[in-house]
Scaffold this active site. Sequence first.
Site, PDB file in Angstrom:
ATOM      1  N   ARG A   1     -30.708  78.692  -8.136  1.00 31.30           N
ATOM      2  CA  ARG A   1     -31.325  77.692  -7.262  1.00 31.30           C
ATOM      3  C   ARG A   1     -30.355  76.898  -6.399  1.00 31.30           C
ATOM      4  NH1 ARG A   1     -35.633  74.644 -10.897  1.00 31.30           N
ATOM      5  NH2 ARG A   1     -35.648  73.252  -9.123  1.00 31.30           N
TER       6      ARG A   1
ATOM      7  N   ARG B   1     -39.828  62.747 -15.462  1.00 28.60           N
ATOM      8  CA  ARG B   1     -39.519  64.046 -16.059  1.00 28.60           C
ATOM      9  C   ARG B   1     -40.532  64.383 -17.137  1.00 28.60           C
ATOM     10  NH1 ARG B   1     -34.486  65.449 -14.890  1.00 28.60           N
ATOM     11  NH2 ARG B   1     -35.447  67.488 -15.051  1.00 28.60           N
TER      12      ARG B   1
ATOM     13  N   PRO C   1     -28.255  73.798 -17.815  1.00 33.99           N
ATOM     14  CA  PRO C   1     -27.005  73.206 -18.301  1.00 33.99           C
ATOM     15  C   PRO C   1     -27.060  71.708 -18.560  1.00 33.99           C
ATOM     16  CG  PRO C   1     -26.552  74.727 -16.535  1.00 33.99           C
ATOM     17  CD  PRO C   1     -28.035  74.544 -16.587  1.00 33.99           C
ATOM     18  N   GLU C   2     -26.913  71.347 -19.818  1.00 35.75           N
ATOM     19  CA  GLU C   2     -26.632  69.982 -20.221  1.00 35.75           C
ATOM     20  C   GLU C   2     -25.263  70.052 -20.894  1.00 35.75           C
ATOM     21  OE1 GLU C   2     -30.120  67.882 -21.932  1.00 35.75           O
ATOM     22  OE2 GLU C   2     -31.033  69.852 -22.067  1.00 35.75           O
TER      23      GLU C   2
ATOM     24  N   LYS D   1     -21.661  66.794 -17.563  1.00 36.97           N
ATOM     25  CA  LYS D   1     -22.112  68.119 -17.141  1.00 36.97           C
ATOM     26  C   LYS D   1     -21.154  68.742 -16.126  1.00 36.97           C
ATOM     27  CE  LYS D   1     -26.835  66.456 -17.776  1.00 36.97           C
ATOM     28  NZ  LYS D   1     -28.088  66.047 -17.093  1.00 36.97           N
TER      29      LYS D   1
ATOM     30  N   HIS E   1     -27.471  86.678  -9.096  1.00 41.32           N
ATOM     31  CA  HIS E   1     -27.310  85.479  -8.288  1.00 41.32           C
ATOM     32  C   HIS E   1     -25.859  85.014  -8.199  1.00 41.32           C
ATOM     33  CE1 HIS E   1     -31.623  85.154  -7.879  1.00 41.32           C
ATOM     34  NE2 HIS E   1     -31.755  85.241  -9.188  1.00 41.32           N
TER      35      HIS E   1
END
Length: 258
Positions: A109, A247, A2-3, A59, A91
């Site tokens: 996560r 990154r 997700p951005e 976000k 999940h």
Amino acid sequence: MPELPDVEGFRDRLSATLPGRRIDAVEVRDSGVLRNASARALNRALSGHRFEEPRRHGKWLLLPAEGPTLLVHSGMTGRPYYTSAADGDRHDRVVITLDRGELHYTDQRKLRGIWLVDSQEDIDDLLRDQGPDALGLDRHAFTEILRRHRGALKPTLMDQSVVAGLGNLLVDEICWRARLNPKVHVGELGDSDVRRLHRAVTSVLRTAVRHGCVPGLRRWLTRVRDDTDPSCPRCGTRLRRGRVGGRSTVWCSQCQPG
DNA sequence: GCAATTGTTGGGAG
DNA sequence: GCTCCCAACAATTG
């Protein structure tokens, strides 16, 4: 994942289903996603309330419900979604039963999660360090913000307190589109560079929002960045891989020298 | 077993 | 104060 474009997609889909729905029950399957409230507090604060129009900043997704508001930050793997049937995801961490359908939050996560707040002050508090939303940022404001910073371009654009909403894939795509090296320092950019950068932010975001993600379109870096030996969709040069701002980063040494 | 992963935070160094 | 780097969070994949 997700951005800004993904979260805007969440918002858009929930906007079509959530407003007016009454909350009947909150089932927390994994309290690891609750960041500031217990399952019991969530239940007590929300039961009987109706969801209102969802909003987004960067976000962050905001789900107001007649007083209390759920703030959702999806981290890398989170996704809130509405389902009318009783289906779900492996999940799913929270399931909110509505008078019609269910709101699920799935997150493999659990890097971020869900906050419960009960006033505008608390919302402001949580979002205090967020810069202006990247979508709809005009050139003047963009230039002014950029001129306040000195560091490398990519980490600056990814800093949510500078501009809210841009993540790793978007920033690589934007730098590539603007023909700017992700390592170039912001202070080195000339007026035409900044103009090009702003155009790239705007056009990449507009297209990505339309797709609900950073799309792997024909002439996009994102289409090839995960290839074994990717080459530039614009000039064919072998792309470079490296780390910028900690990154993983892909760029074209030909189109983006520096 | 080890490295890597599209996000963010806090600590510490320079 | 600003900038950068690292570790941590967590789960899974190559």
